[in-house]
Every structure is written in C-alpha cells, then in structure tokens.
Design a protein around this motif. Structure first.
Motif, PDB file in Angstrom:
ATOM      1  N   PRO A  34       0.806  -1.233   0.000  1.00  0.00           N
ATOM      2  CA  PRO A  34       0.000   0.000   0.000  1.00  0.00           C
ATOM      3  C   PRO A  34       0.838   1.281   0.000  1.00  0.00           C
ATOM      4  N   ILE A  35       1.459   1.537  -1.143  1.00  0.00           N
ATOM      5  CA  ILE A  35       2.166   2.794  -1.368  1.00  0.00           C
ATOM      6  C   ILE A  35       1.634   3.368  -2.677  1.00  0.00           C
ATOM      7  N   LYS A  36       1.937   4.606  -2.952  1.00  0.00           N
ATOM      8  CA  LYS A  36       1.483   5.208  -4.203  1.00  0.00           C
ATOM      9  C   LYS A  36       2.349   4.669  -5.345  1.00  0.00           C
ATOM     10  N   GLU A  44      10.393   0.411  -9.801  1.00  0.00           N
ATOM     11  CA  GLU A  44       9.301   0.661  -8.873  1.00  0.00           C
ATOM     12  C   GLU A  44       8.896  -0.628  -8.157  1.00  0.00           C
ATOM     13  N   MET A  45       8.952  -1.747  -8.871  1.00  0.00           N
ATOM     14  CA  MET A  45       8.627  -3.026  -8.258  1.00  0.00           C
ATOM     15  C   MET A  45       9.627  -3.358  -7.154  1.00  0.00           C
ATOM     16  N   VAL A  46      10.899  -3.129  -7.420  1.00  0.00           N
ATOM     17  CA  VAL A  46      11.928  -3.399  -6.419  1.00  0.00           C
ATOM     18  C   VAL A  46      11.701  -2.531  -5.184  1.00  0.00           C
ATOM     19  N   ARG A  47      11.411  -1.268  -5.399  1.00  0.00           N
ATOM     20  CA  ARG A  47      11.144  -0.362  -4.266  1.00  0.00           C
ATOM     21  C   ARG A  47       9.959  -0.859  -3.437  1.00  0.00           C
ATOM     22  N   ALA A  48       8.888  -1.265  -4.116  1.00  0.00           N
ATOM     23  CA  ALA A  48       7.696  -1.752  -3.417  1.00  0.00           C
ATOM     24  C   ALA A  48       8.004  -3.023  -2.633  1.00  0.00           C
ATOM     25  N   LEU A  49       8.777  -3.920  -3.211  1.00  0.00           N
ATOM     26  CA  LEU A  49       9.146  -5.151  -2.500  1.00  0.00           C
ATOM     27  C   LEU A  49       9.973  -4.839  -1.252  1.00  0.00           C
ATOM     28  N   GLU A  50      10.889  -3.901  -1.393  1.00  0.00           N
ATOM     29  CA  GLU A  50      11.710  -3.517  -0.242  1.00  0.00           C
ATOM     30  C   GLU A  50      10.831  -2.902   0.855  1.00  0.00           C
ATOM     31  N   PHE A  55       7.967  -3.166   6.053  1.00  0.00           N
ATOM     32  CA  PHE A  55       6.828  -2.648   6.803  1.00  0.00           C
ATOM     33  C   PHE A  55       5.629  -3.584   6.937  1.00  0.00           C
ATOM     34  N   LEU A  56       5.524  -4.609   6.108  1.00  0.00           N
ATOM     35  CA  LEU A  56       4.327  -5.448   6.146  1.00  0.00           C
ATOM     36  C   LEU A  56       4.565  -6.721   6.967  1.00  0.00           C
TER      37      LEU A  56
END
Length: 112
Positions: A34-36, A44-50, A55-56
């Motif tokens: 849940p990020i923008k 962007e996928m790598v950032r979201a996975l990190e 945090f999850l």
C-alpha cells in the motif's frame, strides 16, 4: 548541458505488462504493497518489494525465502541509479541484467 536543455541517462521499463509476464507472483506482491504506485516498472517493483519486506507483516517463511533476494535487488537498484547519475550507461546496463536475474530467482523462490 545547455541553459534550458538537459541531457539525461535513464532506465525505464518499456513495457510494464512484461512484469506480470516475467514475474507474475512477484509483481502481484509488489503492487499490493500500500504505497502510491505512480508507475509499474522494474525499479518501482523493487522499491515496493523492499517497502513490503520492511513494513508489512509477511510470514517468516516468506521473509526467509525472499528477504535476501529483495535486499540484493534493492542494492543493485541503488547501484544502477548511481551509474545512471554518473553517466555510465554501460555499467548501468550490466547491473540491469544482474537485477533481472535476481528477480528471476525471487520469482522461482516465491512463497505465498
């Protein structure tokens, strides 16, 4: 570089649909964080996975299976961006291939 015209060396995902084709489970996991999500690209996928790893409340099994690879992908992403900033596209390209290999392994090792 001119006064008004800026020259950039950048990396972009030319076809965002490829993420779902190449790494279907990984991209679904990444873009459920849940990020923008302004774009759906590899970086962007790598950032979201990190962010998801940090945090999850993912299961310990998932953290063990994916955590080291996500950290490696994030490290490569940072290095790739540094090479682009230093106008070194040859090294950035090499790092992009290495990053995609890490994502291939993560997809293979995916734990639901």
């Amino acid at each position: 570089m001119g006064q008004a015209l800026q020259i950039r060396v950048m990396a972009t995902t030319w076809n965002p649909d490829l993420l779902e084709e190449l790494w279907p489970r990984l991209s679904e996991l990444a873009f459920s964080v849940p990020i923008k999500h302004e774009r759906r690209g590899v970086l962007e996928m790598v950032r979201a996975l990190e962010d998801g790893l940090q945090f999850l409340p993912w299961s310990e099994e998932r953290r063990r299976a994916l955590g080291p690879g996500i950290h490696e992908a994030a490290r490569l992403k940072t290095q790739l961006e540094a090479m682009l900033a230093d106008w070194n596209p040859h090294e950035a390209n090499r790092l992009s291939e290495e990053l995609e290999g890490v994502l291939d392994r993560l997809e293979h090792n995916f734990v639901a």
